[in-house]
Design an enzyme around this catalytic site. Structure first.
Site, short mmCIF file in Angstrom:
data_model
loop_
_atom_site.label_atom_id
_atom_site.label_comp_id
_atom_site.label_asym_id
_atom_site.label_seq_id
_atom_site.Cartn_x
_atom_site.Cartn_y
_atom_site.Cartn_z
N SER A 60 -6.04 5.43 9.27
CA SER A 60 -6.78 4.72 8.21
C SER A 60 -8.25 4.54 8.56
O SER A 60 -8.65 4.63 9.73
CB SER A 60 -6.14 3.35 7.97
N1 SAM Z 1 -2.06 2.68 11.17
C1 SAM Z 1 -1.91 4.09 11.39
C2 SAM Z 1 -2.93 4.59 12.38
O1 SAM Z 1 -3.68 3.76 12.96
O2 SAM Z 1 -2.97 5.81 12.62
C3 SAM Z 1 -2.02 4.87 10.11
C4 SAM Z 1 -0.78 4.85 9.34
S1 SAM Z 1 -0.69 6.01 8.05
C5 SAM Z 1 -1.87 5.45 6.91
C6 SAM Z 1 0.87 5.49 7.36
C7 SAM Z 1 2.07 5.90 8.18
O3 SAM Z 1 3.22 5.29 7.59
C8 SAM Z 1 2.35 7.39 8.17
O4 SAM Z 1 2.36 7.88 9.48
C9 SAM Z 1 3.73 7.51 7.51
O5 SAM Z 1 4.53 8.55 8.04
C10 SAM Z 1 4.32 6.15 7.80
N2 SAM Z 1 5.43 5.72 6.95
C11 SAM Z 1 5.58 5.86 5.61
N3 SAM Z 1 6.76 5.31 5.20
C12 SAM Z 1 7.33 4.79 6.33
C13 SAM Z 1 8.55 4.08 6.58
N4 SAM Z 1 9.41 3.75 5.62
N5 SAM Z 1 8.82 3.72 7.85
C14 SAM Z 1 7.97 4.03 8.87
N6 SAM Z 1 6.81 4.69 8.69
C15 SAM Z 1 6.49 5.05 7.43
#
Ligand code: SAM
Length: 213
Positions: A62
Site C-alpha cells: 500500500s
Molecule cells: N499491508 C500489505 C503490505 O504492507 O505489503 C499490503 C497488503 S495488500 C494491499 C492486501 C493483501 O491482502 C494481499 O496480499 C491479499 O492477498 C491479501 N488478502 C486478501 N484477502 C485476504 C484474506 N481473506 N485473508 C488474508 N489475506 C487476504
C-alpha cells in the site's frame, strides 16, 4: 545508485509529516523499516514514491501515507497483541512489530507468505508469526486481540473479527462503498461498537468465506 536513506527521509517529511502523521513512534518505525526491502527488484527505485506498488499476484504494497495513517489510528501500544489481515509484502507487519509486543499476520496467497517471511528476515524481526489463512475468519487461537488491522477492502465487517477484539480493542478496516472504499476505525466498548469514518481510499479486495459466518 539510489540514495535510499535520503529518499526515505524525504518520504517521511513530505508524504507523512506534512499530511498529519504526528505520532512519534509511528514516524520512528518508518525510519527503522526501509520500504525498499519489501519492494520487488523491478520496482525498487520507486520504493519511496507516493504510491502503492505491485508485489505480484495482482496485489500491492500500500501507499506509505495510507499505511502510516492506518498504523497511527490503530494506536498500537508496547504490550499489545495485534492481528493483521493481508500480509502482502510484510512492510506493514514489520512496522507493527516495532510498535507492539507480538503480531499475528494472515495472508491467503502462499507465495506472498514466503515473500513476506523472507523480507522480515532481512531485519531479523522475531515477534511476528505469518500464516497462510483466510483472514475473514480471524485467528481464534490467540484471540482476543488489542487491535486488528485489515489491509484489503471488505464487502462488510466479518463477524469473526468483531468477536476476536478485546473490550477497548480497535479494528481498522476499509469497507466497500460505491466502487471504492471508506476506511473505518471501530472501537469495541463495554456498551457496544463505535464506528468512525476516516477517509476515502482504494484497496485490493478482501476475499474470503468469513462474510457468511
Ligand atoms: N499491508 C500489505 C503490505 O504492507 O505489503 C499490503 C497488503 S495488500 C494491499 C492486501 C493483501 O491482502 C494481499 O496480499 C491479499 O492477498 C491479501 N488478502 C486478501 N484477502 C485476504 C484474506 N481473506 N485473508 C488474508 N489475506 C487476504
Amino acid at each position: 545508485m539510489i540514495n535510499f536513506d535520503f529518499a526515505k527521509k524525504e518520504m517521511i517529511s513530505n508524504q507523512l509529516r506534512k499530511r498529519g502523521i504526528a505520532d512519534k513512534r509511528v514516524l520512528k518505525a518508518f525510519q527503522d523499516v526501509p520500504r525498499h526491502l519489501f519492494v520487488p527488484e523491478d520496482n525498487i527505485e520507486h520504493s519511496y514514491d507516493d504510491s502503492a506498488l505491485p508485489i505480484g499476484f495482482n496485489q500491492t504494497v500500500s501507499q506509505p501515507y495510507i499505511t502510516a495513517l492506518m498504523t497511527q489510528i490503530l494506536r498500537p501500544l508496547e504490550d499489545d497483541i495485534i492481528l493483521e489481515i493481508g500480509t502482502g509484502s510484510g512492510f506493514q507487519t514489520a512496522l507493527l512489530s516495532k510498535l507492539c509486543k507480538y503480531v499475528i499476520s494472515l495472508e491467503r496467497i502462499p507465495e506472498l507468505v514466503s515473500f513476506s517471511r523472507d523480507n522480515l528476515k532481512k531485519l531479523s524481526i522475531g515477534n511476528v508469526q505469518i500464516f497462510v489463512a483466510d483472514g475473514t475468519l480471524g485467528w481464534k487461537s490467540e484471540a482476543p486481540y488489542d487491535g486488528i488491522i485489515v489491509s484489503a477492502g471488505a464487502k462488510e465487517i466479518p463477524q469473526s473479527l468483531m468477536n476476536q477484539l478485546k473490550p477497548g480493542g480497535r479494528l481498522i478496516i476499509p469497507l466497500e462503498h460505491e466502487g471504492y472504499h471508506k476506511l473505518f476505525r471501530i472501537k469495541k466498548e463495554e456498551t457496544g461498537f463505535i464506528k468512525e469514518e476516516i477517509l476515502d481510499c482504494m484497496f485490493v479486495p478482501l476475499i474470503g468465506r468469513g462474510y457468511d459466518e
